[in-house]
Design a protein around this motif. Sequence first.
Motif, short mmCIF file in Angstrom:
data_model
loop_
_atom_site.label_atom_id
_atom_site.label_comp_id
_atom_site.label_asym_id
_atom_site.label_seq_id
_atom_site.Cartn_x
_atom_site.Cartn_y
_atom_site.Cartn_z
N THR A 58 60.99 -21.86 -31.47
CA THR A 58 59.56 -21.65 -31.27
C THR A 58 58.77 -22.76 -31.94
O THR A 58 59.33 -23.54 -32.72
CB THR A 58 59.09 -20.29 -31.85
N THR A 59 57.49 -22.80 -31.66
CA THR A 59 56.62 -23.79 -32.29
C THR A 59 56.42 -23.49 -33.78
O THR A 59 55.87 -24.32 -34.50
CB THR A 59 55.26 -23.86 -31.57
N PHE A 92 65.79 -18.45 -29.98
CA PHE A 92 64.51 -18.94 -29.49
C PHE A 92 64.07 -20.04 -30.44
O PHE A 92 63.90 -19.79 -31.64
CB PHE A 92 63.44 -17.85 -29.48
N ILE A 149 54.88 -15.89 -37.42
CA ILE A 149 54.14 -15.70 -36.16
C ILE A 149 53.22 -14.49 -36.31
O ILE A 149 52.08 -14.49 -35.83
CB ILE A 149 55.11 -15.56 -34.97
N SER A 201 54.59 -20.64 -28.94
CA SER A 201 55.47 -20.49 -27.77
C SER A 201 56.94 -20.67 -28.12
O SER A 201 57.30 -21.17 -29.19
CB SER A 201 55.09 -21.50 -26.68
N ILE A 202 57.76 -20.25 -27.17
CA ILE A 202 59.19 -20.53 -27.21
C ILE A 202 59.35 -21.86 -26.49
O ILE A 202 59.05 -21.96 -25.29
CB ILE A 202 60.01 -19.43 -26.51
N THR A 203 59.78 -22.89 -27.19
CA THR A 203 59.94 -24.20 -26.55
C THR A 203 61.26 -24.26 -25.77
O THR A 203 61.33 -24.90 -24.74
CB THR A 203 59.87 -25.34 -27.58
N VAL A 260 56.50 -11.30 -26.52
CA VAL A 260 56.69 -12.49 -25.69
C VAL A 260 57.47 -12.08 -24.44
O VAL A 260 58.15 -11.05 -24.42
CB VAL A 260 57.46 -13.59 -26.48
#
Length: 178
Positions: free
Chosen positions: A29-30, A27, A151, A167-169, A75
């Motif tokens: 993520t941001t 993943f 996170i 989020s997961i980009t 998530v």
Amino acid sequence: MAENRRDEVDQAVADLDFEANSYQVEFETTKGPIRLELSPDVAPGHCRNLIGLVKIGYYDGIIFHRVIDGFMIQVGCPQGTGTGGPGYTIEAEFNDRLHEAGVLSMARTNDPHSAGSQVFLCLGRAESLDNQYTAFGKAADAESLETVLSIGRVETDGSDRPRDEVSITSARVTQASR
């Protein structure tokens, strides 16, 4: 009811071979990368499901909708509310893996066989989850664990929702021959 994505997932994993290959899910993520080492030896159905959802792009753009400091980050809800899923459920695969920092497990309702797409990563030891939720992977390296923990430190509101969206980009599957 959510659109049922089961056929797409089944097609995406038709060529999986846990005997010949090992698989990781990443993943992006941001907050940084989370590489996950999967455990098909104890939960092949959950590993197959996650890989399939990743391959169809299900997790791309999804937010971490629930963060509980010291406990877990969650998530996988397409609506970002914690109420959605892929339109189908999978059977529980309880096992003896401990729920500790970095462990990947499947979220569900009170029904043990209600899991679909929502997953959580533990931020610390959570004995109450052992043999009650399906643990099926873990953070694959120190950088991934640090992303999970970072996170877990975000500020949340009274509903455990991050005040600033995380989020997961993008998500992808990698495989290596055994």
